[in-house]
Design a protein around this motif. Structure first.
Motif, PDB file in Angstrom:
ATOM      1  N   SER A   1     -33.169 -51.548  28.779  1.00  0.00           N
ATOM      2  CA  SER A   1     -33.102 -52.957  28.424  1.00  0.00           C
ATOM      3  C   SER A   1     -33.336 -53.138  26.945  1.00  0.00           C
ATOM      4  CB  SER A   1     -34.156 -53.735  29.222  1.00  0.00           C
ATOM      5  OG  SER A   1     -34.257 -55.048  28.750  1.00  0.00           O
ATOM      6  N   ASN A   2     -32.741 -54.201  26.372  1.00  0.00           N
ATOM      7  CA  ASN A   2     -33.059 -54.551  24.990  1.00  0.00           C
ATOM      8  C   ASN A   2     -34.173 -55.585  24.929  1.00  0.00           C
ATOM      9  OD1 ASN A   2     -31.609 -56.691  26.032  1.00  0.00           O
ATOM     10  ND2 ASN A   2     -30.400 -57.043  24.190  1.00  0.00           N
ATOM     11  N   ILE A   3     -34.727 -55.924  26.085  1.00  0.00           N
ATOM     12  CA  ILE A   3     -35.893 -56.807  26.150  1.00  0.00           C
ATOM     13  C   ILE A   3     -37.138 -55.929  26.216  1.00  0.00           C
ATOM     14  CG2 ILE A   3     -37.113 -58.539  27.499  1.00  0.00           C
ATOM     15  CD1 ILE A   3     -34.618 -59.599  26.176  1.00  0.00           C
ATOM     16  N   ILE A   4     -37.934 -55.959  25.162  1.00  0.00           N
ATOM     17  CA  ILE A   4     -39.154 -55.176  25.131  1.00  0.00           C
ATOM     18  C   ILE A   4     -40.337 -56.129  25.093  1.00  0.00           C
ATOM     19  CG2 ILE A   4     -40.470 -53.428  23.893  1.00  0.00           C
ATOM     20  CD1 ILE A   4     -37.946 -52.327  25.082  1.00  0.00           C
ATOM     21  N   PHE A   5     -41.049 -56.236  26.219  1.00  0.00           N
ATOM     22  CA  PHE A   5     -42.224 -57.084  26.277  1.00  0.00           C
ATOM     23  C   PHE A   5     -43.379 -56.396  25.544  1.00  0.00           C
ATOM     24  CE2 PHE A   5     -39.689 -58.354  29.963  1.00  0.00           C
ATOM     25  CZ  PHE A   5     -39.623 -59.721  29.735  1.00  0.00           C
ATOM     26  N   PRO A   6     -44.399 -57.180  25.100  1.00  0.00           N
ATOM     27  CA  PRO A   6     -45.498 -56.600  24.317  1.00  0.00           C
ATOM     28  C   PRO A   6     -46.159 -55.397  24.972  1.00  0.00           C
ATOM     29  CG  PRO A   6     -45.607 -58.984  24.230  1.00  0.00           C
ATOM     30  CD  PRO A   6     -44.515 -58.644  25.200  1.00  0.00           C
ATOM     31  N   SER A   7     -46.406 -55.462  26.284  1.00  0.00           N
ATOM     32  CA  SER A   7     -47.074 -54.336  26.941  1.00  0.00           C
ATOM     33  C   SER A   7     -46.204 -53.085  26.931  1.00  0.00           C
ATOM     34  CB  SER A   7     -47.443 -54.708  28.379  1.00  0.00           C
ATOM     35  OG  SER A   7     -46.300 -55.023  29.133  1.00  0.00           O
ATOM     36  N   LYS A   8     -44.890 -53.272  27.084  1.00  0.00           N
ATOM     37  CA  LYS A   8     -43.996 -52.114  27.046  1.00  0.00           C
ATOM     38  C   LYS A   8     -43.903 -51.565  25.619  1.00  0.00           C
ATOM     39  CE  LYS A   8     -40.455 -52.129  29.819  1.00  0.00           C
ATOM     40  NZ  LYS A   8     -39.124 -52.363  30.426  1.00  0.00           N
ATOM     41  N   ARG A   9     -43.930 -52.456  24.628  1.00  0.00           N
ATOM     42  CA  ARG A   9     -43.929 -52.017  23.232  1.00  0.00           C
ATOM     43  C   ARG A   9     -45.176 -51.184  22.938  1.00  0.00           C
ATOM     44  NH1 ARG A   9     -43.842 -56.754  20.824  1.00  0.00           N
ATOM     45  NH2 ARG A   9     -41.580 -56.871  20.862  1.00  0.00           N
ATOM     46  N   LEU A  10     -46.307 -51.632  23.467  1.00  0.00           N
ATOM     47  CA  LEU A  10     -47.561 -50.910  23.261  1.00  0.00           C
ATOM     48  C   LEU A  10     -47.532 -49.569  23.989  1.00  0.00           C
ATOM     49  CD1 LEU A  10     -50.297 -51.071  21.901  1.00  0.00           C
ATOM     50  CD2 LEU A  10     -51.161 -52.333  23.872  1.00  0.00           C
ATOM     51  N   LEU A  11     -46.939 -49.545  25.176  1.00  0.00           N
ATOM     52  CA  LEU A  11     -46.828 -48.292  25.921  1.00  0.00           C
ATOM     53  C   LEU A  11     -45.952 -47.293  25.171  1.00  0.00           C
ATOM     54  CD1 LEU A  11     -47.864 -47.091  28.600  1.00  0.00           C
ATOM     55  CD2 LEU A  11     -45.669 -47.710  29.618  1.00  0.00           C
ATOM     56  N   LYS A  12     -44.918 -47.780  24.488  1.00  0.00           N
ATOM     57  CA  LYS A  12     -44.076 -46.898  23.683  1.00  0.00           C
ATOM     58  C   LYS A  12     -44.877 -46.277  22.540  1.00  0.00           C
ATOM     59  CE  LYS A  12     -39.939 -47.951  22.437  1.00  0.00           C
ATOM     60  NZ  LYS A  12     -38.797 -48.701  21.837  1.00  0.00           N
ATOM     61  N   ILE A  13     -45.761 -47.052  21.931  1.00  0.00           N
ATOM     62  CA  ILE A  13     -46.614 -46.520  20.868  1.00  0.00           C
ATOM     63  C   ILE A  13     -47.531 -45.434  21.436  1.00  0.00           C
ATOM     64  CG2 ILE A  13     -48.462 -47.064  19.225  1.00  0.00           C
ATOM     65  CD1 ILE A  13     -47.239 -49.880  18.996  1.00  0.00           C
ATOM     66  N   ILE A  14     -48.092 -45.693  22.617  1.00  0.00           N
ATOM     67  CA  ILE A  14     -48.960 -44.709  23.271  1.00  0.00           C
ATOM     68  C   ILE A  14     -48.182 -43.425  23.552  1.00  0.00           C
ATOM     69  CG2 ILE A  14     -50.236 -44.198  25.396  1.00  0.00           C
ATOM     70  CD1 ILE A  14     -51.032 -47.160  25.487  1.00  0.00           C
ATOM     71  N   ILE A  15     -46.946 -43.557  24.009  1.00  0.00           N
ATOM     72  CA  ILE A  15     -46.114 -42.385  24.284  1.00  0.00           C
ATOM     73  C   ILE A  15     -45.892 -41.571  23.014  1.00  0.00           C
ATOM     74  CG2 ILE A  15     -43.811 -41.613  24.976  1.00  0.00           C
ATOM     75  CD1 ILE A  15     -43.727 -43.999  26.907  1.00  0.00           C
ATOM     76  N   ASN A  16     -45.567 -42.248  21.921  1.00  0.00           N
ATOM     77  CA  ASN A  16     -45.304 -41.542  20.658  1.00  0.00           C
ATOM     78  C   ASN A  16     -46.549 -40.816  20.144  1.00  0.00           C
ATOM     79  OD1 ASN A  16     -42.446 -42.024  19.819  1.00  0.00           O
ATOM     80  ND2 ASN A  16     -43.030 -44.144  20.018  1.00  0.00           N
ATOM     81  N   VAL A  17     -47.706 -41.482  20.241  1.00  0.00           N
ATOM     82  CA  VAL A  17     -48.956 -40.846  19.799  1.00  0.00           C
ATOM     83  C   VAL A  17     -49.268 -39.643  20.674  1.00  0.00           C
ATOM     84  CG1 VAL A  17     -51.457 -41.160  19.559  1.00  0.00           C
ATOM     85  CG2 VAL A  17     -49.906 -42.952  18.793  1.00  0.00           C
ATOM     86  N   THR A  18     -49.025 -39.754  21.972  1.00  0.00           N
ATOM     87  CA  THR A  18     -49.271 -38.637  22.890  1.00  0.00           C
ATOM     88  C   THR A  18     -48.337 -37.468  22.584  1.00  0.00           C
ATOM     89  OG1 THR A  18     -49.925 -40.228  24.604  1.00  0.00           O
ATOM     90  CG2 THR A  18     -49.489 -37.974  25.315  1.00  0.00           C
ATOM     91  N   ILE A  19     -47.079 -37.769  22.274  1.00  0.00           N
ATOM     92  CA  ILE A  19     -46.124 -36.715  21.911  1.00  0.00           C
ATOM     93  C   ILE A  19     -46.617 -35.942  20.687  1.00  0.00           C
ATOM     94  CG2 ILE A  19     -43.828 -36.319  20.920  1.00  0.00           C
ATOM     95  CD1 ILE A  19     -42.763 -38.460  22.821  1.00  0.00           C
ATOM     96  N   ILE A  20     -47.097 -36.669  19.674  1.00  0.00           N
ATOM     97  CA  ILE A  20     -47.630 -36.014  18.474  1.00  0.00           C
ATOM     98  C   ILE A  20     -48.819 -35.132  18.839  1.00  0.00           C
ATOM     99  CG2 ILE A  20     -48.743 -36.404  16.237  1.00  0.00           C
ATOM    100  CD1 ILE A  20     -47.137 -39.023  16.056  1.00  0.00           C
ATOM    101  N   SER A  21     -49.689 -35.637  19.708  1.00  0.00           N
ATOM    102  CA  SER A  21     -50.879 -34.881  20.118  1.00  0.00           C
ATOM    103  C   SER A  21     -50.493 -33.607  20.865  1.00  0.00           C
ATOM    104  CB  SER A  21     -51.768 -35.753  21.007  1.00  0.00           C
ATOM    105  OG  SER A  21     -52.122 -36.948  20.352  1.00  0.00           O
ATOM    106  N   ILE A  22     -49.518 -33.726  21.755  1.00  0.00           N
ATOM    107  CA  ILE A  22     -49.087 -32.560  22.539  1.00  0.00           C
ATOM    108  C   ILE A  22     -48.495 -31.490  21.625  1.00  0.00           C
ATOM    109  CG2 ILE A  22     -47.377 -31.787  24.244  1.00  0.00           C
ATOM    110  CD1 ILE A  22     -47.823 -34.433  25.699  1.00  0.00           C
ATOM    111  N   ILE A  23     -47.797 -31.924  20.575  1.00  0.00           N
ATOM    112  CA  ILE A  23     -47.225 -30.963  19.618  1.00  0.00           C
ATOM    113  C   ILE A  23     -48.323 -30.331  18.769  1.00  0.00           C
ATOM    114  CG2 ILE A  23     -45.734 -30.740  17.589  1.00  0.00           C
ATOM    115  CD1 ILE A  23     -43.982 -32.950  18.810  1.00  0.00           C
ATOM    116  N   MET A  24     -49.317 -31.127  18.379  1.00  0.00           N
ATOM    117  CA  MET A  24     -50.390 -30.629  17.517  1.00  0.00           C
ATOM    118  C   MET A  24     -51.268 -29.595  18.219  1.00  0.00           C
ATOM    119  SD  MET A  24     -50.279 -31.762  14.448  1.00  0.00           S
ATOM    120  CE  MET A  24     -48.480 -31.710  14.544  1.00  0.00           C
TER     121      MET A  24
END
Length: 372
Positions: free
Chosen positions: A28-51
């Motif tokens: 969807s191109n509709i990103i609600f605030p909670s989903k936007r925040l979850l995307k940030i959490i996913i990106n931070v977790t990806i960085i952590s898993i790589i580190m």
């Protein structure tokens, strides 16, 4: 190969999170605030898993580059723990209180991460969390690093307390999912404490993210089954977010004139085809807008966020597309519309009623002038 075997769970988690990001982007191109925040959490977790594997790979490589990379990867791992738990706290707060402004005032619960960041700068000169021997490039953890785990544990306890307190004013299903969302990474943290080499901490966070997305962010009724436009429920949620955050927008409501006659004369199947064709025209004309929804029957609503917006030009495009359509039913189609701009302080119901009144007024005018 040894590292590949050791961190195979991390690799699985990394693939899962990347796939989840792609699903969110394509869904969807509709990103609600909670989903936007979850995307940030996913990106931070990806960085952590790589580190995490990098902190092991660069260890014991006695070169200047190895020393620098070893220090960076371990420092990031120390910092990302309070960053991530702060984001977890923000996500839960948003789910329980539905207020983005509240999170902004609380700086997204990143004060502990800011303190840890400052201490990491001190760690460069006076080791607090860890030190790396310059000759052998071997990492040595110091006892104070356990304070980070204790800090994370305290935040989790505070979150659990907040969730329990909110159980009377929140849905039971939401509370249950949030508790699971918290319990899974806590279990991973405990396992990691028991055996540091198991590497379950970031993996369990990935599982918690998948649970949150599956039960709190996935909306089966997002699209209208007939027209492939957004559904009424998604429209309600989206406009509620815009009004709550005082984001400027316009609403345009469109209603097909004499649509019942098409169903009576040509049959409901023909009526469905008209709705599909008209919906396709709306999606094309309003391609710059986030939200084109079908309210019910032959009523449509568009949330207009682009600026400037040229009302007459847009209506002319819709009329032109209908007149030049290959279907005779579309060529004779007429519609009424209303347009209303959101003003700060307007409620969700108020702007809807105003645009509905304007659409109804236009319909009455068309009946008087051209009899449709």
């Amino acid at each position: 190969m040894n590292y590949l075997i050791q961190f195979q769970v991390n690799i699985f988690s990394l693939i899962m999170l990347i796939a989840l990001l792609l699903i969110i982007r394509q869904q969807s191109n509709i990103i609600f605030p909670s989903k936007r925040l979850l995307k940030i959490i996913i990106n931070v977790t990806i960085i952590s898993i790589i580190m995490e594997p990098l902190s092991w790979i660069f260890d014991d490589i006695p070169t200047t580059v190895g020393f620098i990379l070893n220090h960076i990867s371990n420092a990031l791992l120390v910092l990302l723990s309070p960053v991530l738990v702060g984001l977890f706290a923000s996500y839960i707060d948003l789910k329980l209180n539905n207020s983005w402004k509240r999170l902004v005032r609380r700086r997204f619960y990143q004060l502990p991460a800011a303190v840890v960041g400052l201490l990491l700068l001190v760690n460069l000169f006076f080791p607090i969390f860890f030190y790396i021997d310059r000759q052998s490039n071997v990492f040595h953890q110091l006892p104070f690093q356990m304070a980070i785990m204790a800090l994370v544990a305290v935040v989790y306890i505070i979150l659990f307390t907040a969730v329990i307190r909110a159980r009377k004013r929140s849905e039971t299903r939401l509370i249950r999912v949030v508790i699971i969302f918290l319990a899974v990474p806590i279990a991973g943290m405990v396992i990691q404490l028991v055996n540091y080499h198991l590497n379950f901490s970031w993996t369990t966070i990935s599982i918690a993210i998948l649970i949150a997305y599956s039960y709190l962010e996935s909306t089966p009724g997002e699209k209208d089954f007939l027209t492939d436009l957004y559904s009424r429920s998604i429209y309600d949620r989206y406009v509620s977010v815009l009004t709550a955050r005082s984001i400027p927008f316009r609403l345009m409501m469109i209603d097909l004139n004499d649509f019942k006659a098409i169903n009576d004369r040509e049959g409901h199947l023909a009526g469905d085809v008209v709705l599909k064709h008209f919906s396709a025209i709306l999606k094309r004309v309003f391609s710059r807008e986030h939200m084109v929804a079908r309210l019910a029957g032959d009523e449509f609503i568009i949330v207009i966020e682009s600026d400037p917006f040229h009302e007459d030009a847009v209506i002319d495009q819709i009329i032109h597309a209908c007149k030049n359509h290959e279907s005779p039913l579309m060529q004779n189609l007429r519609f009424s519309y209303g347009l209303e701009s959101y003003r700060d302080g307007m409620t969700f119901d108020e702007i809807y009623m105003r645009v509905d009144e304007k659409m109804y007024t236009h319909k009455q005018e068309m009946k008087r002038t051209i009899g449709v």
